[in-house]
Design a protein around this motif. Structure first.
Motif, PDB file in Angstrom:
ATOM      1  N   THR A 160      43.569  59.367  45.348  1.00 43.53           N
ATOM      2  CA  THR A 160      42.577  59.990  45.931  1.00 43.53           C
ATOM      3  C   THR A 160      42.898  60.013  47.508  1.00 43.53           C
ATOM      4  O   THR A 160      42.794  60.938  48.246  1.00 43.53           O
ATOM      5  N   GLU A 161      42.822  58.686  47.934  1.00 48.90           N
ATOM      6  CA  GLU A 161      42.987  58.729  49.332  1.00 48.90           C
ATOM      7  C   GLU A 161      44.340  59.101  50.055  1.00 48.90           C
ATOM      8  O   GLU A 161      44.424  59.810  50.875  1.00 48.90           O
ATOM      9  N   GLY A 162      45.408  59.416  49.143  1.00 47.77           N
ATOM     10  CA  GLY A 162      46.764  59.656  49.478  1.00 47.77           C
ATOM     11  C   GLY A 162      46.502  61.233  49.613  1.00 47.77           C
ATOM     12  O   GLY A 162      47.469  62.001  50.401  1.00 47.77           O
ATOM     13  N   ALA A 163      45.904  61.856  48.636  1.00 51.51           N
ATOM     14  CA  ALA A 163      45.774  63.290  48.660  1.00 51.51           C
ATOM     15  C   ALA A 163      44.645  63.898  49.330  1.00 51.51           C
ATOM     16  O   ALA A 163      44.186  65.244  49.308  1.00 51.51           O
ATOM     17  N   TYR A 164      43.885  62.940  49.941  1.00 55.69           N
ATOM     18  CA  TYR A 164      42.582  63.323  50.547  1.00 55.69           C
ATOM     19  C   TYR A 164      41.351  63.906  49.786  1.00 55.69           C
ATOM     20  O   TYR A 164      40.613  64.851  50.166  1.00 55.69           O
ATOM     21  N   GLY A 165      41.398  63.475  48.350  1.00 56.53           N
ATOM     22  CA  GLY A 165      40.229  63.689  47.624  1.00 56.53           C
ATOM     23  C   GLY A 165      40.593  63.965  46.432  1.00 56.53           C
ATOM     24  O   GLY A 165      41.858  63.892  46.090  1.00 56.53           O
TER      25      GLY A 165
END
Length: 685
Positions: A160-165
């Motif tokens: 989630t953090e790596g894909a911004y959501g």
């Protein structure tokens, strides 16, 4: 063996994409680290294994390297690395179940609104039960993770953090699953332009509904449903009907719709299966694996039998089943049954390469609708088009969708529509031919003759065009009469800067968009930029997805009806956006006339003044004309009438050009015979 964050990690393997997640950097950064440090005293760790062509690295060595070099943006990499125990499960023999569990956790993360790792495993199960009390889309998958739940939750947070959501992470995971060649996902997955075509056609067919509803005729084809959401920007909240099955594919569809915030409900056995929904279908569906033409046509026949009397639908599948000559007597019988029902209103053969896993296979589109009212069975028609030799560019998709929408109209409306690709074929001719359901595509001005089918096609189209052209056009009636003026005082001139200062005009800058968000689409928010102003792009051909616009550009400025959009380079150009709601792309800009006090300014006059502005003069010093109040409304009405007449004239010109092609092709191929109807008393030419 060492211990970090309570996890034994010395034997853990990690891929480069996961190294980027762990270090909280973009994937190319990791490749750059490897290249730049290859010959240094602290090179990036060497791979220790390979998996499906991907290099795997020792996780403990990677964490040590990150700590010693200070690379990355995650000071807690040693604690977070334990999450990648679960990443290894996604490469195991039981990868499908782990994929389902991870997508379920991402959906749960979206619903909860905060990191999963803040909760224990038992708390996560309670949250899953709270958000999915009937266990229709995620509880079973979360519960099935068992002892892996903690690691899976931590990995979901990192994704989630790596894909911004969580939504972007979910879609990235689905895309990776598809690229990995998972049979159930890749056997019939469509490329984006094919999804856009089907979705645009479905939205077009739903145009008569105030609250549109779309139904998935198959299980597991969520790409089409999300495509409809992307294309149906003008609809506030379409409802999706999905399968009520409880298998993994059906639950994944519901999970995917849930994480995107799409309103949906399941179709139950004891209810009207489709109601008044526009039905979409993709064959063979992902859940099925390979299907024969007979199996595909049997499933489609079942769908047709369940349609309500006024219901519509759009289906896509292999051309061998839906368009080409039938390969067996059973396939011919099934297809003929659908034709005789009158529900098959259009057939379009599509180019190859629309299915990711089968680039050499051609697809075809069927449009279903009510049988024509008041038309004898012998006189019914089917729209036919062959695009197999072309490319689905945005303008082609847009015009095909227009033709498909017109195919469901009445006879008089069809006669008034200028078809670009489609031709009308008598259904009885298709039944009699027992061959292809589409007439061969024309190349240039040469028609490939096709016996009775082409004859019926040419006669119907020629009759429609002639009837439309013979209808007397409405006379041009200007709102006012033009008379001699005094020669002065009608127009006053001032600069753009002065009328802005006076409050009559407002300057609105354009929006700076990333190039990758500007797409050639058939729906979404219209874009107006330099390309549209200098005629390098057709108006409406470039668009931006409305979801991207809202998420990435929350402060976007849209045009209002009557705005004048202009640019100064590479040339001075302007246009009036009569519709409004468009996104102006920098360096194009907006001049907006005040509604409260326009100061005599008119959009059309202002645009003409911009076009005529001398080169080298700053736009704020351009001279603009204002019309005296008593003439302003009258001039606006006259100009509106002229614009309407121009549009009618252009449409009539298109019809004349098409009729010319039909006559040349039809007579030269023998499918049309012209009758001599000259008045003998006036001689012959």
């Amino acid at each position: 063996m060492s211990v970090r964050g309570g996890q034994q990690v010395s034997s853990m393997q990690i891929a480069l994409a996961d190294v980027a997640l762990l270090a909280r950097v973009q994937r190319p950064v990791v490749s750059m680290w490897r290249q730049r440090n290859a010959h240094s005293t602290m090179p990036f760790p060497s791979p220790i294994a390979m998996d499906a062509g991907s290099e795997l690295f020792d996780a403990d060595a990677v964490v040590t390297w990150l700590g010693e070099t200070g690379r990355g943006k995650n000071p807690d990499a040693g604690n977070d690395v334990g999450a990648f125990v679960y990443a290894g499960e996604l490469r195991s023999a039981d990868a499908a179940a782990h994929f389902q569990g991870l997508t379920a956790l991402l959906a749960l993360r979206q619903l909860m609104g905060h990191p999963l790792s803040e909760h224990s495993g038992e708390e996560l199960l309670d949250c899953a039960d709270e958000h999915d009390p009937d266990d229709v889309f995620l509880f079973t998958e979360v519960e099935a993770l068992g002892s892996r739940l903690g690691n899976a939750a931590a990995y979901a947070d990192l994704l989630t953090e790596g894909a911004y959501g969580p939504v972007a992470a979910f879609e990235k995971l689905v895309g990776q699953r598809l690229r990995s060649g998972a049979r159930e996902q890749s056997v019939s997955a469509l490329i984006p332009v094919a999804i856009s075509l089907v979705a645009s056609a479905a939205v077009e067919l739903a145009g008569h509904q105030e609250a549109p509803v779309f139904a998935d005729a198959t299980t597991g084809s969520s790409d089409l449903l999300l495509g409809i959401i992307a294309e149906a920007g003008e609809f506030a909240a379409p409802t999706m009907l999905t399968s009520a099955a409880d298998d993994g594919d059906a639950r994944l569809v519901r999970r995917r719709l849930q994480i995107h915030g799409v309103h949906y409900r399941a179709m139950t056995e004891d209810s009207d299966l489709f109601g008044e929904a526009v039905v979409v279908g993709h064959y063979p569906p992902p859940r099925s694996g390979p299907m024969s033409d007979e199996q595909i046509l049997q499933e489609i026949e079942d769908v047709v039998l369940q349609l309500g009397p006024t219901q519509r639908g759009v289906l896509i599948g292999p051309a061998s089943a839906l368009a080409d000559p039938a390969a067996s007597a059973q396939a011919e019988l099934l297809r003929s049954g659908v034709l005789r029902s009158g529900r098959l209103r259009a057939v379009v053969r599509l180019p190859r390469g629309l299915v990711k896993g089968k680039p050499r296979q051609s697809q075809a589109l069927w449009v279903l609708g009510p049988a024509p009212e008041g038309v004898p069975i012998a006189e019914r028609w089917t729209m036919s088009a062959d695009l197999s030799g072309g490319v689905l560019t945005p303008d082609v998709v847009q015009d095909v969708v227009g033709d498909l929408g017109a195919s469901l109209a009445g006879h008089s409306a069809i006669r008034a529509h200028a078809f670009r690709f489609a031709r009308l074929v008598l259904t009885r001719a298709l039944l009699a031919s027992r061959g292809s359901l589409v007439a061969p595509a024309m190349s240039g001005r040469q028609a490939v003759a096709a016996g009775e089918v082409a004859s019926g096609d040419a006669v119907v189209e020629a009759d429609s065009l002639v009837a439309a052209l013979n209808e007397p056009p409405p006379a041009l009636t200007l709102p006012v009469l033009a008379g001699p003026g005094s020669g002065s005082g009608t127009l006053t001139q001032q600069t753009v800067d002065s009328v802005i200062a006076a409050g009559y005009l407002k300057y609105v800058p354009g929006n700076r968009l990333l190039p990758e968000d500007v797409r050639a689409r058939v729906s979404g928010a219209r874009l107006i930029g330099v390309a549209e102003l200098v005629d390098d792009a057709d108006p409406g051909s470039r668009r931006i997805d409305r979801l991207d616009l809202t998420a990435k550009y929350p402060g976007s400025r849209l045009t209002e009806p009557g705005d004048v959009v202009f640019c100064t380079s590479p040339q001075t150009a302007a246009l009036v956006d009569a519709e409004g709601g468009a996104v102006v792309v920098y360096p194009a800009r907006i001049l907006r006339i005040s509604e409260a006090d326009p100061g005599g300014l008119l959009p059309a006059v202002l645009a003409a003044d911009v076009e005529a502005a001398p080169h080298g003069v700053h736009w704020r010093r351009w001279r603009v004309r204002a019309v005296v109040e008593e003439q302003r409304g009258k001039l606006d009405g006259v100009l509106a009438g002229l614009r309407d007449e121009t549009a009618r004239t252009r449409e009539r010109l298109r019809q004349l050009e098409r009729l010319e092609d039909v006559m040349i092709d039809g007579v030269s191929s023998g499918s049309l015979m012209l009758e001599d109807r000259l008045d003998q008393t006036k001689g012959r030419r």
